[in-house]
Write a protein that holds these residues in place. Structure first.
Motif, PDB file in Angstrom:
ATOM      1  N   GLY A 212      -2.796  11.819  -1.464  1.00 19.74           N
ATOM      2  CA  GLY A 212      -3.178  11.353  -2.994  1.00 19.74           C
ATOM      3  C   GLY A 212      -2.431  11.953  -3.927  1.00 19.74           C
ATOM      4  O   GLY A 212      -2.409  11.040  -5.244  1.00 19.74           O
TER       5      GLY A 212
ATOM      6  N   LYS B  45      -8.568   3.976 -10.620  1.00 19.95           N
ATOM      7  CA  LYS B  45      -8.522   5.217  -9.426  1.00 19.95           C
ATOM      8  C   LYS B  45      -7.483   6.002  -9.667  1.00 19.95           C
ATOM      9  O   LYS B  45      -7.186   6.777  -8.626  1.00 19.95           O
ATOM     10  N   HIS B  46      -7.091   6.060 -10.692  1.00 20.83           N
ATOM     11  CA  HIS B  46      -5.947   7.371 -11.321  1.00 20.83           C
ATOM     12  C   HIS B  46      -6.643   8.376 -11.992  1.00 20.83           C
ATOM     13  O   HIS B  46      -7.237   8.323 -12.564  1.00 20.83           O
TER      14      HIS B  46
ATOM     15  N   THR C  28      -4.143   9.778  -6.871  1.00 24.66           N
ATOM     16  CA  THR C  28      -4.871   8.739  -6.707  1.00 24.66           C
ATOM     17  C   THR C  28      -6.312   9.014  -6.354  1.00 24.66           C
ATOM     18  O   THR C  28      -6.476   9.894  -5.243  1.00 24.66           O
TER      19      THR C  28
END
Length: 86
Positions: A72, A44-45, A13
């Motif tokens: 993340g 937001k990947h 992420t």
């Protein structure tokens, strides 16, 4: 003394400092990052591909394990070996 080129793929992420944190792992392992490709979609990947020069499989496993611990990061895996000794 031989180094091997390995491609690692990271799914995460996106956040401020993500790429920096991943590159710090490689730097602390004293490995060379010969290329980086990072893409982020609307959700937001982040998908990050790194080409690393590694000495042996235990160094690679250590780097991938530490990258998995970065905030993340969802997954890290070896994509391919790009050739023999450099």
């Amino acid at each position: 003394d031989s180094l091997y080129k390995v491609t690692a793929e990271i799914d995460a992420t996106d956040r401020a400092g993500l790429l920096t944190d991943i590159l710090i792992v490689a730097s602390e392992a004293k490995t060379t990052v010969s290329s980086v490709n990072a893409k982020v979609d609307k959700m937001k990947h982040a998908t990050i591909t790194l080409s690393l020069d590694i000495a042996n499989i235990s160094q690679l496993e250590s780097i991938l394990t530490k990258m998995r611990r970065v905030k993340g990061v969802h997954s890290v895996h070896r994509a391919s070996t790009v050739g023999g000794a450099t």
